[in-house]
Design a protein around this motif. Structure first.
Motif, PDB file in Angstrom:
ATOM      1  N   GLN A  16       1.008  -1.274  -0.079  1.00 31.61           N
ATOM      2  CA  GLN A  16      -0.131   0.007  -0.012  1.00 31.61           C
ATOM      3  C   GLN A  16       0.721   1.302  -0.116  1.00 31.61           C
ATOM      4  OE1 GLN A  16      -3.638   0.977   0.117  1.00 31.61           O
ATOM      5  NE2 GLN A  16      -3.627  -1.070  -0.751  1.00 31.61           N
ATOM      6  N   GLU A  20       0.298   4.332  -2.378  1.00 33.95           N
ATOM      7  CA  GLU A  20       0.013   5.624  -2.138  1.00 33.95           C
ATOM      8  C   GLU A  20       0.962   6.674  -1.625  1.00 33.95           C
ATOM      9  OE1 GLU A  20      -2.987   6.211  -2.502  1.00 33.95           O
ATOM     10  OE2 GLU A  20      -4.270   4.364  -2.393  1.00 33.95           O
ATOM     11  N   LYS A  22       1.901   7.689   1.018  1.00 31.50           N
ATOM     12  CA  LYS A  22       1.326   8.488   2.353  1.00 31.50           C
ATOM     13  C   LYS A  22       0.544   7.503   3.390  1.00 31.50           C
ATOM     14  CE  LYS A  22       0.152  12.704  -0.214  1.00 31.50           C
ATOM     15  NZ  LYS A  22      -1.048  13.783  -0.457  1.00 31.50           N
ATOM     16  N   SER A  24      -0.870   8.451   5.832  1.00 31.01           N
ATOM     17  CA  SER A  24      -2.280   8.855   6.209  1.00 31.01           C
ATOM     18  C   SER A  24      -3.053   7.982   5.416  1.00 31.01           C
ATOM     19  CB  SER A  24      -2.363  10.061   6.302  1.00 31.01           C
ATOM     20  OG  SER A  24      -2.191  10.851   4.835  1.00 31.01           O
ATOM     21  N   LYS A  25      -2.876   8.042   4.154  1.00 29.84           N
ATOM     22  CA  LYS A  25      -3.761   7.385   2.917  1.00 29.84           C
ATOM     23  C   LYS A  25      -3.767   5.843   3.008  1.00 29.84           C
ATOM     24  CE  LYS A  25      -6.480   7.501  -0.369  1.00 29.84           C
ATOM     25  NZ  LYS A  25      -7.865   8.056  -0.341  1.00 29.84           N
ATOM     26  N   ALA A  27      -3.183   4.170   5.859  1.00 25.54           N
ATOM     27  CA  ALA A  27      -4.168   3.868   7.187  1.00 25.54           C
ATOM     28  C   ALA A  27      -5.663   4.089   6.746  1.00 25.54           C
ATOM     29  CB  ALA A  27      -3.689   5.130   8.086  1.00 25.54           C
ATOM     30  N   GLU A  28      -5.910   5.276   6.066  1.00 27.74           N
ATOM     31  CA  GLU A  28      -7.208   5.168   5.604  1.00 27.74           C
ATOM     32  C   GLU A  28      -7.837   3.917   4.849  1.00 27.74           C
ATOM     33  OE1 GLU A  28     -10.069   8.244   2.888  1.00 27.74           O
ATOM     34  OE2 GLU A  28      -8.130   8.766   3.686  1.00 27.74           O
ATOM     35  N   ASN A  29      -7.111   3.502   3.854  1.00 24.11           N
ATOM     36  CA  ASN A  29      -7.510   2.506   2.956  1.00 24.11           C
ATOM     37  C   ASN A  29      -7.560   1.322   3.723  1.00 24.11           C
ATOM     38  OD1 ASN A  29      -7.317   4.244   1.012  1.00 24.11           O
ATOM     39  ND2 ASN A  29      -5.329   3.092   0.003  1.00 24.11           N
ATOM     40  N   GLY A  31      -8.105   0.966   7.253  1.00 30.54           N
ATOM     41  CA  GLY A  31      -8.856   1.047   8.380  1.00 30.54           C
ATOM     42  C   GLY A  31      -7.919   0.944   9.845  1.00 30.54           C
ATOM     43  N   GLY A  33      -4.868   3.109  12.435  1.00 30.49           N
ATOM     44  CA  GLY A  33      -4.595   4.275  12.789  1.00 30.49           C
ATOM     45  C   GLY A  33      -3.209   4.883  12.203  1.00 30.49           C
ATOM     46  N   GLN A  34      -2.739   5.835  12.178  1.00 28.79           N
ATOM     47  CA  GLN A  34      -1.393   6.263  11.539  1.00 28.79           C
ATOM     48  C   GLN A  34      -0.183   5.570  12.242  1.00 28.79           C
ATOM     49  OE1 GLN A  34      -0.777  10.216   9.832  1.00 28.79           O
ATOM     50  NE2 GLN A  34      -2.811  10.436   9.415  1.00 28.79           N
TER      51      GLN A  34
END
Length: 307
Positions: A16, A20, A22, A24-25, A27-29, A31, A33-34
């Motif tokens: 990932q 990405e 990043k 943060s991205k 982590a978002e993808n 689910g 935490g950063q």
């Protein structure tokens, strides 16, 4: 290092990060935490003895060692995912999937009207996005799954890619109906004596054709350079300029813009138009469906006989 020493989830995060760039991205993808992603990256760095990703102004960029690992890890994860979901089927009639296809503006003119008409009938929930093959790092974007298919003459897509011939593209000379060159066989003298519009399309099959024409003697009298094909129909319709264009594009544009096209007087090579996809998605049912749809719609008889 043994496989038992590696947490598969760490490789998912590694893959990932490649896509990405990043934390943060990612982590978002996933689910997460950063801090969890940062912790996973720290474990990966310790495991491999390499920084793997370096912070830059454009995001987390992979080190040479990470690039070395990238294709093998991505392929392995794809194979595992495919095996786990082997029973999953793709139903185009109900799918809301979006496909991204790399093509030129010629491709948009030729392919998209028929494709969208077909999708409206058999797959109304599916949407299509296009990107320029020359405007991005096509190889990396396809490997990352950001682009599903690419169409054209793309010699840079070799190792790790499959390809399938659609047709051989030949070039013709095009001009408005009523032009002084209408109704006659176009000679070399006629061609080089006329005023031309030239389409700048470096890095494509058309770019190769332009190089041949630019090296010819006498030289073309180019009165207009444009960076794309979209405006060519409008330009030819209202001027006495002529243009060298792919035959299949000419077929699409002749009637709407009141144009004629004839056999080209310069001996030009035919350009192979192929369909490309990454090996990681070779067995993906959705990818299989979109490429088979493209083949059924556009492959000529010669390509079908070899499939």
């Amino acid at each position: 290092m043994e496989l038992k020493d590696i947490d598969l989830n760490l490789l998912v995060i590694f893959n990932q990060l490649l896509i990405e760039k990043k934390v943060s991205k990612v982590a978002e993808n996933l689910g997460l935490g950063q801090p969890a992603v940062s912790n996973a990256l720290a474990r990966l760095r310790k495991l491999f003895g390499d920084e793997l990703f370096l912070r830059t102004s454009t995001g987390m960029q992979p080190t040479p060692f990470a690039d070395q690992l990238a294709e093998s890890i991505g392929y392995a994860l794809s194979m595992i995912h495919g095996a786990i979901n082997a029973r999953d089927s793709f139903d185009p009639a109900t799918s809301q999937r979006s496909f991204t296809i790399g093509m030129t503006d010629i491709g948009e003119i030729y392919f998209l009207p028929i494709l969208m008409k077909q999708l409206q009938k058999i797959a109304p929930g599916i949407s299509i996005s296009t990107v320029r093959n020359t405007a991005i790092n096509l190889k990396d974007a396809m490997e990352a799954g950001q682009i599903d298919l690419a169409i054209g003459l793309l010699p840079q897509l070799k190792a790790g890619f499959f390809q399938q011939r659609l047709f051989m593209q030949r070039y013709v000379c095009m001009f408005r109906k009523g032009h002084a060159l209408s109704g006659k066989k176009l000679s070399l003298q006629d061609f080089f004596g006329a005023d031309h519009v030239a389409i700048i399309s470096a890095g494509t099959g058309h770019g190769q054709v332009d190089e041949i024409l630019d090296a010819a003697s006498p030289r073309r009298k180019i009165k207009l350079h444009v960076p794309h094909f979209v405006a060519v129909g409008h330009i030819l319709q209202s001027t006495d300029l002529i243009a060298t264009v792919p035959e299949r594009m000419a077929e699409r544009m002749a009637k709407p813009f009141g144009l004629n096209y004839v056999e080209h007087p310069v001996k030009l090579p035919q350009i192979a138009i192929n369909l490309f996809w990454h090996a990681k998605y070779h067995k993906d049912t959705a990818n299989q469906w979109i490429r088979s749809t493209m083949f059924e719609l556009y492959a000529d008889a010669r390509a079908r006989s070899k499939s």
